[in-house]
Design a protein around this motif. Structure first.
Motif, mmCIF file in Angstrom:
data_model
loop_
_atom_site.group_PDB
_atom_site.id
_atom_site.type_symbol
_atom_site.label_atom_id
_atom_site.label_comp_id
_atom_site.label_asym_id
_atom_site.label_seq_id
_atom_site.Cartn_x
_atom_site.Cartn_y
_atom_site.Cartn_z
ATOM 1 N N ARG A 115 5.130 22.068 9.934
ATOM 2 C CA ARG A 115 4.219 22.675 10.891
ATOM 3 C C ARG A 115 3.322 23.714 10.218
ATOM 4 O O ARG A 115 3.730 24.421 9.302
ATOM 5 C CB ARG A 115 4.996 23.349 12.030
ATOM 6 N N LEU A 116 2.121 23.799 10.717
ATOM 7 C CA LEU A 116 1.155 24.772 10.234
ATOM 8 C C LEU A 116 1.472 26.143 10.822
ATOM 9 O O LEU A 116 1.728 26.264 12.021
ATOM 10 C CB LEU A 116 -0.247 24.332 10.645
ATOM 11 N N ASP A 117 1.449 27.166 9.982
ATOM 12 C CA ASP A 117 1.799 28.519 10.426
ATOM 13 C C ASP A 117 0.608 29.445 10.210
ATOM 14 O O ASP A 117 0.547 30.215 9.258
ATOM 15 C CB ASP A 117 3.029 29.019 9.662
ATOM 16 N N GLY A 209 -7.726 27.147 1.680
ATOM 17 C CA GLY A 209 -6.740 27.073 2.746
ATOM 18 C C GLY A 209 -7.362 27.308 4.098
ATOM 19 O O GLY A 209 -8.584 27.312 4.260
ATOM 20 N N ILE A 210 -6.521 27.515 5.083
ATOM 21 C CA ILE A 210 -6.964 27.742 6.448
ATOM 22 C C ILE A 210 -6.477 29.120 6.886
ATOM 23 O O ILE A 210 -5.301 29.461 6.727
ATOM 24 C CB ILE A 210 -6.443 26.625 7.379
ATOM 25 N N ALA A 211 -7.406 29.929 7.384
ATOM 26 C CA ALA A 211 -7.066 31.291 7.816
ATOM 27 C C ALA A 211 -6.623 31.314 9.268
ATOM 28 O O ALA A 211 -5.625 31.961 9.608
ATOM 29 C CB ALA A 211 -8.263 32.220 7.614
ATOM 30 N N VAL A 225 -11.428 28.471 10.711
ATOM 31 C CA VAL A 225 -11.919 29.451 9.742
ATOM 32 C C VAL A 225 -11.118 29.255 8.466
ATOM 33 O O VAL A 225 -9.885 29.319 8.468
ATOM 34 C CB VAL A 225 -11.759 30.885 10.262
ATOM 35 N N THR A 226 -11.827 28.989 7.373
ATOM 36 C CA THR A 226 -11.159 28.717 6.102
ATOM 37 C C THR A 226 -10.769 30.021 5.410
ATOM 38 O O THR A 226 -11.197 31.114 5.802
ATOM 39 C CB THR A 226 -12.054 27.904 5.167
ATOM 40 N N SER A 227 -9.981 29.894 4.359
ATOM 41 C CA SER A 227 -9.592 31.069 3.576
ATOM 42 C C SER A 227 -10.788 31.713 2.885
ATOM 43 O O SER A 227 -10.733 32.881 2.493
ATOM 44 C CB SER A 227 -8.545 30.673 2.534
ATOM 45 N N VAL A 231 -16.749 28.937 8.749
ATOM 46 C CA VAL A 231 -16.386 28.483 10.082
ATOM 47 C C VAL A 231 -16.789 27.019 10.220
ATOM 48 O O VAL A 231 -17.961 26.664 10.047
ATOM 49 C CB VAL A 231 -17.070 29.328 11.172
ATOM 50 N N LEU A 232 -15.807 26.182 10.537
ATOM 51 C CA LEU A 232 -16.038 24.741 10.640
ATOM 52 C C LEU A 232 -15.843 24.298 12.080
ATOM 53 O O LEU A 232 -14.750 24.465 12.641
ATOM 54 C CB LEU A 232 -15.057 23.981 9.744
#
Length: 413
Positions: A115-117, A209-211, A225-227, A231-232
């Motif tokens: 799972r994504l945290d 990564g993903i923020a 929002v990426t690391s 903003v995607l």
């Protein structure tokens, strides 16, 4: 007539193959298969390949229709969760408070997506691909036009990205490593996959990564929002960051294992009445000379019948080399062997793998001290995987291996 009860826990391919083979081999006692899902056993590759591409219906994943299981007197108990195992009593504990007795038991609980945290990971539209309902949700996103953000550039993530681009859906892939599949394939071959996806229009963001995930009205995914702070826009986020074997209650019962359940070559565990198959089985594999746990389709497909025959006392042994395949765009690939640490191997390419704008056709070999540990081919279906499989474990001359004019049967040294 046998008065014994053989129980299988798990409704994926591995568990289904155990039950199927028990009947094929003539076992006439009770066979019970329990699964947490609401449907009979099915396999997973169709979900990320043919189904998302629109080439196959989701129902093609089923091993058999419901009538087949009834006709073969296999008691498939859906929506049934096992929560515990009492080895001394040969009893499974069920979530509803009941128990299920067995004389012999096959464990095929499989793996579940990690799972994504991050903030927003619980929003509607954050998806994982493991079962049919999840695949159907992802297909709806592709049919609606996206855009899609994929987190993780492993096999699942890249297959989903390829399916998205096949549907002309805008897709961004976020991967924290410098290359996709780097840990599995090494830099040279991983670079080929990166170029392939970029050629097909994937926005591949590496070392990224993903923020957080933001949601519309705080409920449904709207952007990522990426690391790096970018903003995607996203109609959905599909997470493919690995999987974890479902073995907590199994190991708590006292079976040996760490990252999985340890088995011998017959897939028997440390308890003589229990076998483990598929993703969770850490097998002492004589073909490799070491214990390995493999999370691929072929492991589930091949280990189920071996365990069933071993349960019946037929002396079956699992001695197959690990194998997997992928289909992405016009790239079809098969891989055989096992590389414990790709950073300590030498990669030899045989054929032209330089132009991602053309259908690639080449072979790759991973060598340690001159011995082939693994091999793969891309789009070379006339040759196929068999001659490559024959080279695994053999010492070869790397220069001759790279020379396409040297026949395979003259490569060993």
């Amino acid at each position: 007539m046998s008065d014994e009860t053989y129980v299988v826990v798990g409704g994926g391919l591995a568990g289904g193959r155990v039950a199927e083979t028990l009947r094929e081999e003539g076992f006439d006692g009770d066979v019970v298969l329990v699964t947490v899902e609401d449907r009979p056993p099915y396999e997973r590759p169709v979900l990320s390949k043919g189904y998302l591409l629109g080439a196959e219906p989701v129902t093609s994943a089923y091993l058999h229709d419901a009538a087949w299981w009834r006709d073969h007197a296999i008691d498939v108990r859906t929506e049934t969760m096992v929560t515990g195992l009492r080895l001394d009593d040969r009893l499974l504990e069920l979530e509803d408070g009941g128990t299920l007795a067995y004389d012999k038991l096959a464990l095929a609980t499989g793996s579940w997506p990690r799972r994504l945290d991050v903030p927003g990971a619980d929003l509607d539209g954050v998806l994982y691909l493991r079962d049919m309902p999840e695949a159907e949700r992802i297909k709806k996103v592709l049919d609606s036009g996206g855009p899609l953000v994929v987190v993780g550039a492993g096999w699942i993530g890249l297959e989903i990205a390829a399916a998205a681009r096949t549907h002309s859906v805008p897709v961004t892939v976020l991967e924290t490593a410098p290359l996709p599949l780097q840990r599995v394939l090494g830099d040279d071959v991983a670079t080929i996959f990166a170029e392939l996806h970029r050629h097909h229009g994937v926005d591949l963001r590496l070392s990224t990564g993903i923020a957080r995930i933001d949601g519309k009205d705080g409920a449904t995914v709207s952007s990522v929002v990426t690391s790096a702070g970018d903003v995607l826009p996203a109609a959905a986020v599909v997470v493919g960051i690995g999987a974890e074997p479902q073995v907590d209650w199994i190991l708590a019962a006292g079976l040996r294992g760490e990252d999985g359940v340890d088995t011998d070559a017959t897939l028997q565990t440390s308890d003589p009445s229990v076998w483990a198959v598929g993703d969770i089985a850490a097998v002492d594999n004589p073909a490799l000379g070491r214990r390995v746990r493999i999370e691929h389709w072929a492991m589930a497909h091949d280990s189920g019948p071996v365990a069933a025959r071993a349960m019946l006392g037929q002396g079956a042994v699992f001695d197959k080399l690990p194998y997997f395949y992928t289909d992405q765009y016009d790239l079809g690939m098969e891989y055989v062997g096992h590389v414990p640490d790709v950073t300590t191997t030498d990669v030899v390419l045989r054929g032209d793998a330089t132009d991602a704008s053309e259908p690639l056709a080449f072979q790759a070999f991973w060598l340690r001290d001159g011995v082939v540990e693994a091999a793969m081919h891309v789009n070379l279906w006339d040759t196929g995987i068999a001659p490559l499989e024959a080279l695994v474990g053999k010492r070869v001359d790397p220069v001759r291996l790279a020379d396409t004019s040297v026949p395979f049967d003259q490569l060993g040294v």
